[in-house]
Design a protein around this motif. Structure first.
Motif, PDB file in Angstrom:
ATOM      1  N   ALA A   1       0.797  -1.231   0.000  1.00  0.00           N
ATOM      2  CA  ALA A   1       0.000   0.000   0.000  1.00  0.00           C
ATOM      3  C   ALA A   1       0.832   1.285   0.000  1.00  0.00           C
ATOM      4  O   ALA A   1       0.571   2.212   0.764  1.00  0.00           O
ATOM      5  N   LEU A   2       1.826   1.332  -0.879  1.00  0.00           N
ATOM      6  CA  LEU A   2       2.581   2.576  -1.013  1.00  0.00           C
ATOM      7  C   LEU A   2       1.657   3.664  -1.562  1.00  0.00           C
ATOM      8  O   LEU A   2       0.899   3.416  -2.494  1.00  0.00           O
ATOM      9  N   PRO A   3       1.722   4.871  -1.008  1.00  0.00           N
ATOM     10  CA  PRO A   3       0.946   5.959  -1.606  1.00  0.00           C
ATOM     11  C   PRO A   3       1.583   6.353  -2.928  1.00  0.00           C
ATOM     12  O   PRO A   3       2.665   5.882  -3.278  1.00  0.00           O
ATOM     13  N   PHE A   4       0.922   7.224  -3.652  1.00  0.00           N
ATOM     14  CA  PHE A   4       1.560   7.770  -4.847  1.00  0.00           C
ATOM     15  C   PHE A   4       2.787   8.533  -4.364  1.00  0.00           C
ATOM     16  O   PHE A   4       2.762   9.158  -3.314  1.00  0.00           O
ATOM     17  N   MET A   5       3.870   8.440  -5.109  1.00  0.00           N
ATOM     18  CA  MET A   5       5.163   9.009  -4.713  1.00  0.00           C
ATOM     19  C   MET A   5       5.006  10.276  -3.875  1.00  0.00           C
ATOM     20  O   MET A   5       4.471  11.276  -4.337  1.00  0.00           O
ATOM     21  N   ASP A   6       5.467  10.211  -2.632  1.00  0.00           N
ATOM     22  CA  ASP A   6       5.260  11.332  -1.714  1.00  0.00           C
ATOM     23  C   ASP A   6       6.530  11.792  -1.003  1.00  0.00           C
ATOM     24  O   ASP A   6       6.473  12.464   0.023  1.00  0.00           O
ATOM     25  N   GLU A   7       7.689  11.424  -1.533  1.00  0.00           N
ATOM     26  CA  GLU A   7       8.954  11.872  -0.943  1.00  0.00           C
ATOM     27  C   GLU A   7       9.341  13.235  -1.522  1.00  0.00           C
ATOM     28  O   GLU A   7       9.232  13.450  -2.727  1.00  0.00           O
ATOM     29  N   PRO A   8       9.812  14.160  -0.691  1.00  0.00           N
ATOM     30  CA  PRO A   8      10.165  15.491  -1.188  1.00  0.00           C
ATOM     31  C   PRO A   8      11.451  15.531  -2.020  1.00  0.00           C
ATOM     32  O   PRO A   8      11.575  16.355  -2.925  1.00  0.00           O
TER      33      PRO A   8
ATOM     34  N   TYR B   1      15.271   9.677   2.326  1.00  0.00           N
ATOM     35  CA  TYR B   1      13.874   9.329   2.561  1.00  0.00           C
ATOM     36  C   TYR B   1      13.388   9.876   3.899  1.00  0.00           C
ATOM     37  O   TYR B   1      14.132   9.890   4.883  1.00  0.00           O
ATOM     38  N   THR B   2      12.137  10.313   3.921  1.00  0.00           N
ATOM     39  CA  THR B   2      11.560  10.897   5.126  1.00  0.00           C
ATOM     40  C   THR B   2      10.357  10.122   5.652  1.00  0.00           C
ATOM     41  O   THR B   2       9.948  10.330   6.781  1.00  0.00           O
ATOM     42  N   LYS B   3       9.802   9.255   4.848  1.00  0.00           N
ATOM     43  CA  LYS B   3       8.564   8.549   5.220  1.00  0.00           C
ATOM     44  C   LYS B   3       8.877   7.119   5.678  1.00  0.00           C
ATOM     45  O   LYS B   3       9.682   6.423   5.046  1.00  0.00           O
ATOM     46  N   PRO B   4       8.224   6.659   6.738  1.00  0.00           N
ATOM     47  CA  PRO B   4       8.459   5.289   7.216  1.00  0.00           C
ATOM     48  C   PRO B   4       8.214   4.228   6.132  1.00  0.00           C
ATOM     49  O   PRO B   4       8.967   3.253   6.050  1.00  0.00           O
ATOM     50  N   HIS B   5       7.181   4.430   5.300  1.00  0.00           N
ATOM     51  CA  HIS B   5       6.902   3.424   4.270  1.00  0.00           C
ATOM     52  C   HIS B   5       8.029   3.365   3.235  1.00  0.00           C
ATOM     53  O   HIS B   5       8.359   2.300   2.732  1.00  0.00           O
ATOM     54  N   THR B   6       8.646   4.498   2.936  1.00  0.00           N
ATOM     55  CA  THR B   6       9.759   4.511   1.983  1.00  0.00           C
ATOM     56  C   THR B   6      10.997   3.872   2.597  1.00  0.00           C
ATOM     57  O   THR B   6      11.701   3.101   1.932  1.00  0.00           O
ATOM     58  N   LEU B   7      11.277   4.170   3.850  1.00  0.00           N
ATOM     59  CA  LEU B   7      12.430   3.575   4.533  1.00  0.00           C
ATOM     60  C   LEU B   7      12.300   2.048   4.586  1.00  0.00           C
ATOM     61  O   LEU B   7      13.273   1.325   4.322  1.00  0.00           O
ATOM     62  N   ALA B   8      11.100   1.573   4.883  1.00  0.00           N
ATOM     63  CA  ALA B   8      10.879   0.125   4.944  1.00  0.00           C
ATOM     64  C   ALA B   8      11.005  -0.502   3.556  1.00  0.00           C
ATOM     65  O   ALA B   8      11.617  -1.566   3.398  1.00  0.00           O
ATOM     66  N   TRP B   9      10.442   0.139   2.539  1.00  0.00           N
ATOM     67  CA  TRP B   9      10.519  -0.360   1.167  1.00  0.00           C
ATOM     68  C   TRP B   9      11.970  -0.359   0.691  1.00  0.00           C
ATOM     69  O   TRP B   9      12.446  -1.314   0.077  1.00  0.00           O
ATOM     70  N   SER B  10      12.700   0.675   0.994  1.00  0.00           N
ATOM     71  CA  SER B  10      14.107   0.778   0.625  1.00  0.00           C
ATOM     72  C   SER B  10      14.919  -0.373   1.220  1.00  0.00           C
ATOM     73  O   SER B  10      15.710  -1.026   0.517  1.00  0.00           O
ATOM     74  N   ALA B  11      14.739  -0.644   2.502  1.00  0.00           N
ATOM     75  CA  ALA B  11      15.488  -1.722   3.161  1.00  0.00           C
ATOM     76  C   ALA B  11      15.150  -3.075   2.553  1.00  0.00           C
ATOM     77  O   ALA B  11      16.039  -3.915   2.340  1.00  0.00           O
ATOM     78  N   ARG B  12      13.899  -3.269   2.236  1.00  0.00           N
ATOM     79  CA  ARG B  12      13.465  -4.557   1.675  1.00  0.00           C
ATOM     80  C   ARG B  12      14.050  -4.777   0.283  1.00  0.00           C
ATOM     81  O   ARG B  12      14.552  -5.850  -0.035  1.00  0.00           O
ATOM     82  N   VAL B  13      13.982  -3.758  -0.566  1.00  0.00           N
ATOM     83  CA  VAL B  13      14.514  -3.872  -1.927  1.00  0.00           C
ATOM     84  C   VAL B  13      16.038  -3.972  -1.902  1.00  0.00           C
ATOM     85  O   VAL B  13      16.633  -4.758  -2.645  1.00  0.00           O
ATOM     86  N   ALA B  14      16.678  -3.207  -1.033  1.00  0.00           N
ATOM     87  CA  ALA B  14      18.137  -3.258  -0.928  1.00  0.00           C
ATOM     88  C   ALA B  14      18.621  -4.652  -0.535  1.00  0.00           C
ATOM     89  O   ALA B  14      19.685  -5.092  -0.974  1.00  0.00           O
ATOM     90  N   ALA B  15      17.837  -5.371   0.255  1.00  0.00           N
ATOM     91  CA  ALA B  15      18.216  -6.712   0.700  1.00  0.00           C
ATOM     92  C   ALA B  15      18.098  -7.756  -0.402  1.00  0.00           C
ATOM     93  O   ALA B  15      18.697  -8.823  -0.305  1.00  0.00           O
TER      94      ALA B  15
END
Length: 189
Positions: free
Chosen positions: A46-53, A61-75
């Motif tokens: 459930a990522l929102p439409f791109m919302d990072e500044p 990254y400033t949003k918790p959902h982006t930080l979590a997505w980043s860590a998952r993809v990086a792994a």
């Protein structure tokens, strides 16, 4: 050596064929020696439409959902995108999930299991080519293309043809090989 494979379900529509198809891909990958599988359902993510500044390339990254997505993809070491074709193009939820990040995708192999009507989702994959190339993802040669995949689903279970099984097995083998070859060229975060 275990390859960390992320399988991403690119559609979020209710009743989508992507869920049973991705379940098949996950089962085949888990049965294949050498994979640790992370199945990502974009409907649940459930990522929102791109919302990072800031631009994703800056990795600020400033949003918790982006930080979590980043860590998952990086792994992940490799990816399979299970994706439909929408109006001769890509699924918007998948494109949004890709666009949230940048360096996390760099020099990792990607395979596709596409589905749609007569074209088997091919045009949706082709529409993503520029984006994945620009992010440094490396597409494998073998990709599964499922024409009229909905006809291959009964009671929520996808039943592939022998050809589909063979192509997926080839795709999975290529993902392992490419992941190892590309590891030295990945940017260190």
């Amino acid at each position: 050596m275990t390859t960390r494979l992320m399988i991403i379900i690119g559609s979020v529509r209710p009743g989508r064929a992507g869920l049973p198809i991705a379940t098949w891909v996950r089962g085949r990958a888990e049965a294949h020696d050498g994979f640790e599988v992370d199945l990502v359902d974009l409907a649940e993510l459930a990522l929102p439409f791109m919302d990072e500044p800031a631009h994703p390339r800056l990795h600020q990254y400033t949003k918790p959902h982006t930080l979590a997505w980043s860590a998952r993809v990086a792994a992940a070491d490799a990816f399979v995108f299970v994706t439909p074709e929408y109006n001769h193009s890509y699924a918007p939820a998948l494109k949004n999930a890709i666009d949230f990040l940048n360096l996390e995708w760099w020099r990792k192999p990607v395979g596709f299991v596409s589905y749609g009507g007569v074209s088997g989702g091919t045009r949706g994959v082709v529409a993503l080519d520029q984006a994945i190339n620009g992010l440094g993802l490396v597409k494998v040669g073998a990709n599964v293309e499922l024409s009229f995949a909905g006809r291959m689903i009964a009671d929520g279970v996808f039943t592939p043809s022998e050809k589909d099984l063979a192509v997926l097995d080839k795709e999975l083998a290529e993902l392992i090989d490419l992941s190892e070859v590309l590891k030295p060229s990945r940017l260190k975060g």
